[in-house]
Design a protein around this motif. Structure first.
Motif, PDB file in Angstrom:
ATOM      1  N   UNK A 128       0.654  -1.161  -0.031  1.00  0.00           N
ATOM      2  CA  UNK A 128      -0.085   0.063   0.000  1.00  0.00           C
ATOM      3  C   UNK A 128       0.756   1.324   0.249  1.00  0.00           C
ATOM      4  N   UNK A 129       0.143   2.308  -0.529  1.00  0.00           N
ATOM      5  CA  UNK A 129       0.841   3.773  -0.450  1.00  0.00           C
ATOM      6  C   UNK A 129      -0.063   4.504   0.296  1.00  0.00           C
ATOM      7  N   UNK A 130       0.436   5.289   1.113  1.00  0.00           N
ATOM      8  CA  UNK A 130       0.055   6.539   1.845  1.00  0.00           C
ATOM      9  C   UNK A 130       0.490   7.784   0.882  1.00  0.00           C
ATOM     10  N   UNK A 131      -0.556   8.519   0.502  1.00  0.00           N
ATOM     11  CA  UNK A 131      -0.139   9.824  -0.445  1.00  0.00           C
ATOM     12  C   UNK A 131      -0.504  11.050   0.173  1.00  0.00           C
ATOM     13  N   UNK A 132       0.495  11.642   0.564  1.00  0.00           N
ATOM     14  CA  UNK A 132       0.423  12.989   0.960  1.00  0.00           C
ATOM     15  C   UNK A 132       0.732  14.192  -0.047  1.00  0.00           C
ATOM     16  N   UNK A 133      -0.510  14.878  -0.143  1.00  0.00           N
ATOM     17  CA  UNK A 133      -0.375  15.905  -1.215  1.00  0.00           C
ATOM     18  C   UNK A 133      -1.000  16.992  -0.724  1.00  0.00           C
ATOM     19  N   UNK A 134      -0.713  18.116  -0.899  1.00  0.00           N
ATOM     20  CA  UNK A 134      -1.537  19.286  -0.492  1.00  0.00           C
ATOM     21  C   UNK A 134      -2.476  20.104  -1.534  1.00  0.00           C
ATOM     22  N   UNK A 135      -2.513  19.425  -2.755  1.00  0.00           N
ATOM     23  CA  UNK A 135      -3.463  19.728  -3.854  1.00  0.00           C
ATOM     24  C   UNK A 135      -3.269  21.122  -4.253  1.00  0.00           C
ATOM     25  N   UNK A 136      -1.965  21.627  -4.343  1.00  0.00           N
ATOM     26  CA  UNK A 136      -1.835  22.874  -5.080  1.00  0.00           C
ATOM     27  C   UNK A 136      -2.371  22.832  -6.369  1.00  0.00           C
ATOM     28  N   UNK A 137      -2.182  23.963  -7.237  1.00  0.00           N
ATOM     29  CA  UNK A 137      -2.531  23.997  -8.661  1.00  0.00           C
ATOM     30  C   UNK A 137      -2.171  22.842  -9.461  1.00  0.00           C
ATOM     31  N   UNK A 138      -0.914  22.203  -9.103  1.00  0.00           N
ATOM     32  CA  UNK A 138      -0.506  21.012  -9.530  1.00  0.00           C
ATOM     33  C   UNK A 138      -0.918  19.761  -9.318  1.00  0.00           C
ATOM     34  N   UNK A 139      -1.556  19.686  -8.160  1.00  0.00           N
ATOM     35  CA  UNK A 139      -2.071  18.469  -7.736  1.00  0.00           C
ATOM     36  C   UNK A 139      -3.401  18.116  -8.105  1.00  0.00           C
ATOM     37  N   UNK A 140      -3.757  16.946  -8.535  1.00  0.00           N
ATOM     38  CA  UNK A 140      -5.162  16.729  -9.231  1.00  0.00           C
ATOM     39  C   UNK A 140      -5.586  15.224  -8.789  1.00  0.00           C
TER      40      UNK A 140
ATOM     41  N   UNK B  56       6.905  15.842  -3.195  1.00  0.00           N
ATOM     42  CA  UNK B  56       6.200  17.076  -3.191  1.00  0.00           C
ATOM     43  C   UNK B  56       7.129  18.278  -3.548  1.00  0.00           C
ATOM     44  N   UNK B  57       6.818  19.216  -4.381  1.00  0.00           N
ATOM     45  CA  UNK B  57       7.886  20.526  -4.741  1.00  0.00           C
ATOM     46  C   UNK B  57       6.577  21.304  -5.505  1.00  0.00           C
ATOM     47  N   UNK B  58       7.311  22.584  -5.524  1.00  0.00           N
ATOM     48  CA  UNK B  58       6.885  23.522  -6.566  1.00  0.00           C
ATOM     49  C   UNK B  58       7.879  23.238  -7.463  1.00  0.00           C
ATOM     50  N   UNK B  59       7.559  23.010  -8.873  1.00  0.00           N
ATOM     51  CA  UNK B  59       8.314  22.250 -10.020  1.00  0.00           C
ATOM     52  C   UNK B  59       8.393  23.086 -11.191  1.00  0.00           C
ATOM     53  N   UNK B  60       8.066  24.245 -11.145  1.00  0.00           N
ATOM     54  CA  UNK B  60       7.759  25.079 -12.643  1.00  0.00           C
ATOM     55  C   UNK B  60       8.860  26.363 -12.282  1.00  0.00           C
ATOM     56  N   UNK B  61      10.037  26.306 -13.366  1.00  0.00           N
ATOM     57  CA  UNK B  61      10.954  27.181 -13.177  1.00  0.00           C
ATOM     58  C   UNK B  61      10.522  28.718 -13.550  1.00  0.00           C
TER      59      UNK B  61
END
Ligand code: NAD
Ligand code: DAU
Length: 352
Positions: free
Chosen positions: A26-38, A80-85
């Protein structure tokens, strides 16, 4: 089980889907759902008990402590990161908060949790940090590709924040003994790629008959890797990488941006011809990105030598699958082009 951060983003969601396609762990998926999370990226896992989605921030220490204590993962894979230059140029603050402070908080939580483990559990635990080739800076045309021993020379707020996070991970290993792994990968492309980055932006703009904005002279070079090959590389390093080591992951595929754009146009001409004419008519040269790195290239011999990993896709096979995926997933493409997306496109392109 493993804890994945940022698993609703482009690479993270591909990783989660691939992992659960070949393993019942199993996977626990921790995500803040910023504009990039879907969440829609993971819709096929709705009702699947092997996937536990947690909406939250890696910077929330109490939340992360609670997840680690409750689920006791054998590994953390940190996407998890902000990824766009380009966004980092417009607003670097979020990059420092998530990529630097967030990674610091996650490392501290991991260190505290790892300190509670004993014996085999303690020996097996891993903190896998997913990073980028951009930390090495920009290559001249005749320079050899980036090796793991290259000095760090980040040039954008994004790459500086990722370099800082790499240094924190390294220091937590050397100082505290935390069993870390770091991978530095080149440009990914493939399904579920948010259309702010070069390849998906060109596909969605072309299909909408909009200009294809090429920065500067379009001769900047990147190494391109199909996202599922990145995922298999991470799995290989997680399974067999030497603790404390870094591994470069790349596609052995250097291409100039303008050639990428022309390839996308040619595939669309073949798969979805436009009665108005070839898609390349939409190519528009625009003002360059400030501080634009000229060339990235990856020497991926270490991961091949030590772990037997090589990419499965060539660029020709990977880009065809990618373009076809966007043609087959019009609803996903429409959904991600929300008001906030339009605001970003306006902010980044209207004055170019
Ligand atoms: P992405 O922007 O598509 O996704 C990032 C995800 O992280 C999103 O789901 C977002 O909601 C989540 N997130 C952001 N801030 C968070 C926070 N504070 N707490 C929890 N979740 C948060 O990024 P991507 O392209 O999938 O990249 C993933 C990782 O891989 C990043 O660390 C990036 O630096 C690295 N990387 C990306 C590439 C590439 O070509 N895309 C190449 C090499 C390395
Ligand atoms: O090298 C790995 C990195 O690749 C990752 O760490 C980053 O998270 C990821 O976003 C990517 O960074 P790039 O800046 O290389 O990707 P991007 O798709 O934004 O741009 C690729 C190249 O295309 C770059 O030279 C800039 C150019 N470009 C980009 C856009 C969005 C254009 O010419 N026009 C555009 O509209």
């Amino acid at each position: 089980m493993i804890l994945v951060t940022g698993g609703a983003g482009f690479i993270g969601s591909n990783f989660v889907l691939d992992w659960l396609a070949q393993s019942d762990e199993p996977i626990i998926n921790l995500d803040a759902l910023t504009y990039a999370g879907n969440r829609a990226n993971l819709a096929s896992l709705d009702g699947d008990a092997r996937h536990v989605f947690v909406h939250g921030d890696i910077g929330d220490r109490a939340l992360v402590d609670g997840l680690l204590a409750t689920h006791r993962p054998r590994a953390i894979v940190h996407f998890a990161a902000e990824s766009h230059v380009d966004r980092s140029i417009h607003g670097p603050g979020a990059f420092m908060k998530t990529n630097v402070d967030g990674t610091f908080t996650l490392l501290e939580a991991a260190r505290a949790f790892w300190g509670t483990l004993d014996g085999a559990e303690k020996a097996a635990f891993r903190f896998h940090h997913v990073s980028t080739d951009e930390v090495y800076g920009s290559l001249k045309p005749t320079d050899p590709p980036f090796a793991e021993t290259n000095p760090y020379e980040p040039n954008s707020p994004y790459s500086a924040s990722k370099a800082a996070s790499d240094h924190l991970v390294r220091a937590w290993h050397h100082t505290y003994g935390l069993p870390v792994l770091t991978t530095n990968c080149s440009n990914n492309y493939g399904p579920l790629h948010f259309p702010e980055k070069l390849i998906p932006l060109m596909i969605v703009n072309a299909l909408a008959g909009k200009p294809l904005p090429v920065y500067g002279d379009g001769q900047q070079i990147r190494d391109w890797l199909y996202v599922k090959d990145h995922c298999s590389g991470i799995r290989a390093v997680l399974a067999g990488g030497r603790v404390g080591e870094t591994y470069n992951i790349g596609g052995w595929n250097e291409m100039a941006n303008i050639d990428i754009v022309r390839t996308v146009c040619a595939l669309l001409d073949e798969l979805r011809p436009d009665p108005a004419g070839p898609y390349a008519r939409l190519i528009t040269y625009v003002t360059d990105r400030p501080g634009h790195d000229r060339r990235y290239a990856i020497d991926a011999r270490k991961i091949e030598r030590e772990l037997g990993w090589r990419p499965a896709e060539t660029f020709a096979t990977g880009i065809r699958k990618t373009v076809q995926w966007y043609l087959d997933n019009a609803a996903w493409v429409a959904d991600v082009q929300s008001g906030a997306y339009k605001d970003w496109i306006g902010a980044n392109y209207s004055a170019r």
